[in-house]
Enzyme design. Structure first.
Site, PDB file in Angstrom:
ATOM      1  N   CYS A   1       0.854  -1.112   0.000  1.00  0.00           N
ATOM      2  CA  CYS A   1       0.002  -0.049   0.173  1.00  0.00           C
ATOM      3  C   CYS A   1       0.951   1.258  -0.152  1.00  0.00           C
ATOM      4  O   CYS A   1       2.138   1.205  -0.256  1.00  0.00           O
ATOM      5  CB  CYS A   1      -0.851   0.228   1.078  1.00  0.00           C
ATOM      6  SG  CYS A   1      -0.027   0.017   2.748  1.00  0.00           S
ATOM      7  N   ALA A   2       0.086   2.334   0.241  1.00  0.00           N
ATOM      8  CA  ALA A   2       0.978   3.602   0.249  1.00  0.00           C
ATOM      9  C   ALA A   2       1.365   3.967   1.996  1.00  0.00           C
ATOM     10  O   ALA A   2       1.396   5.075   2.225  1.00  0.00           O
ATOM     11  CB  ALA A   2       0.060   4.657   0.026  1.00  0.00           C
TER      12      ALA A   2
END
Length: 101
Positions: A8-9
Protein backbone atom coordinates in the site's frame (compact mmCIF):
# COMPACT_ATOMS: atom_id res chain seq x y z
CA UNK A 1 2.43 -21.74 6.10
CA UNK A 2 1.09 -19.28 3.55
CA UNK A 3 2.83 -15.92 3.25
CA UNK A 4 0.58 -13.04 2.20
CA UNK A 5 1.84 -9.51 1.64
CA UNK A 6 -0.31 -6.41 1.25
CA UNK A 7 1.34 -3.49 -0.47
CA UNK A 8 0.00 0.00 0.00
CA UNK A 9 0.96 3.62 0.38
CA UNK A 10 1.98 2.81 3.99
CA UNK A 11 -1.45 3.68 5.34
CA UNK A 12 -2.99 2.93 8.73
CA UNK A 13 -6.00 1.16 7.20
CA UNK A 14 -3.86 -1.60 5.71
CA UNK A 15 -2.48 -2.47 9.13
CA UNK A 16 -6.00 -2.86 10.47
CA UNK A 17 -6.93 -5.02 7.47
CA UNK A 18 -3.89 -7.24 8.13
CA UNK A 19 -5.04 -7.73 11.72
CA UNK A 20 -8.54 -8.67 10.53
CA UNK A 21 -7.05 -11.14 8.05
CA UNK A 22 -4.98 -12.73 10.82
CA UNK A 23 -8.14 -13.16 12.91
CA UNK A 24 -9.92 -14.75 9.93
CA UNK A 25 -6.98 -17.11 9.32
CA UNK A 26 -6.91 -18.05 13.00
CA UNK A 27 -10.62 -18.94 12.97
CA UNK A 28 -9.89 -21.34 10.11
CA UNK A 29 -6.84 -22.83 11.80
CA UNK A 30 -4.79 -21.58 8.86
CA UNK A 31 -1.12 -20.92 9.45
CA UNK A 32 -0.51 -17.62 7.71
CA UNK A 33 2.09 -14.92 7.83
CA UNK A 34 0.35 -11.72 6.77
CA UNK A 35 2.14 -8.38 6.61
CA UNK A 36 1.78 -4.94 5.07
CA UNK A 37 4.55 -3.08 3.31
CA UNK A 38 5.03 0.03 1.25
CA UNK A 39 4.40 -0.63 -2.46
CA UNK A 40 7.88 0.68 -3.18
CA UNK A 41 9.32 -2.39 -1.42
CA UNK A 42 7.55 -5.02 -3.53
CA UNK A 43 10.79 -6.11 -5.23
CA UNK A 44 12.37 -6.69 -1.81
CA UNK A 45 9.59 -8.95 -0.55
CA UNK A 46 8.35 -10.74 -3.70
CA UNK A 47 10.98 -13.51 -3.53
CA UNK A 48 9.73 -14.59 -0.11
CA UNK A 49 5.92 -14.49 -0.37
CA UNK A 50 3.19 -16.69 -1.81
CA UNK A 51 0.79 -13.94 -2.90
CA UNK A 52 0.80 -10.15 -3.22
CA UNK A 53 -2.18 -7.87 -2.82
CA UNK A 54 -2.21 -4.19 -3.70
CA UNK A 55 -4.27 -1.66 -1.81
CA UNK A 56 -6.74 0.21 -4.02
CA UNK A 57 -4.81 3.44 -3.52
CA UNK A 58 -1.82 1.95 -5.38
CA UNK A 59 -3.81 0.06 -8.04
CA UNK A 60 -2.14 2.25 -10.66
CA UNK A 61 1.11 0.32 -9.98
CA UNK A 62 -0.41 -3.06 -10.90
CA UNK A 63 1.34 -3.41 -14.26
CA UNK A 64 4.77 -2.56 -12.83
CA UNK A 65 4.18 -4.69 -9.72
CA UNK A 66 2.96 -7.64 -11.79
CA UNK A 67 6.22 -7.71 -13.74
CA UNK A 68 8.18 -7.97 -10.49
CA UNK A 69 5.87 -10.65 -9.09
CA UNK A 70 5.93 -12.68 -12.30
CA UNK A 71 9.72 -13.02 -11.98
CA UNK A 72 9.10 -14.89 -8.72
CA UNK A 73 5.91 -16.75 -9.73
CA UNK A 74 3.89 -14.73 -7.22
CA UNK A 75 0.24 -14.07 -8.08
CA UNK A 76 -0.93 -10.50 -7.56
CA UNK A 77 -4.25 -8.66 -7.50
CA UNK A 78 -5.76 -5.39 -6.35
CA UNK A 79 -7.94 -5.58 -3.24
CA UNK A 80 -11.48 -4.53 -4.16
CA UNK A 81 -12.26 -1.06 -2.83
CA UNK A 82 -15.39 -2.24 -0.95
CA UNK A 83 -13.51 -5.02 0.87
CA UNK A 84 -10.63 -2.69 1.68
CA UNK A 85 -12.93 0.07 2.89
CA UNK A 86 -14.88 -2.32 5.11
CA UNK A 87 -11.62 -3.86 6.39
CA UNK A 88 -13.15 -7.25 5.52
CA UNK A 89 -10.37 -9.62 6.52
CA UNK A 90 -12.40 -12.68 5.55
CA UNK A 91 -13.02 -11.57 1.96
CA UNK A 92 -9.46 -10.36 1.43
CA UNK A 93 -8.08 -13.61 2.87
CA UNK A 94 -10.35 -15.51 0.45
CA UNK A 95 -8.98 -13.41 -2.43
CA UNK A 96 -5.41 -14.26 -1.45
CA UNK A 97 -6.12 -17.97 -1.08
CA UNK A 98 -8.00 -18.09 -4.39
CA UNK A 99 -4.98 -16.57 -6.14
CA UNK A 100 -2.70 -19.22 -4.68
CA UNK A 101 -5.01 -22.14 -5.53
Amino acid sequence: MVKIALFCAAGFSTGMLVNNMKVAAGKRGLEAEINAYSQGKIADYAPNIDVALLGPQVAYTLDKSAVICKEHDVPIAVIPMADYGMLDGEKVLNLALDLIA
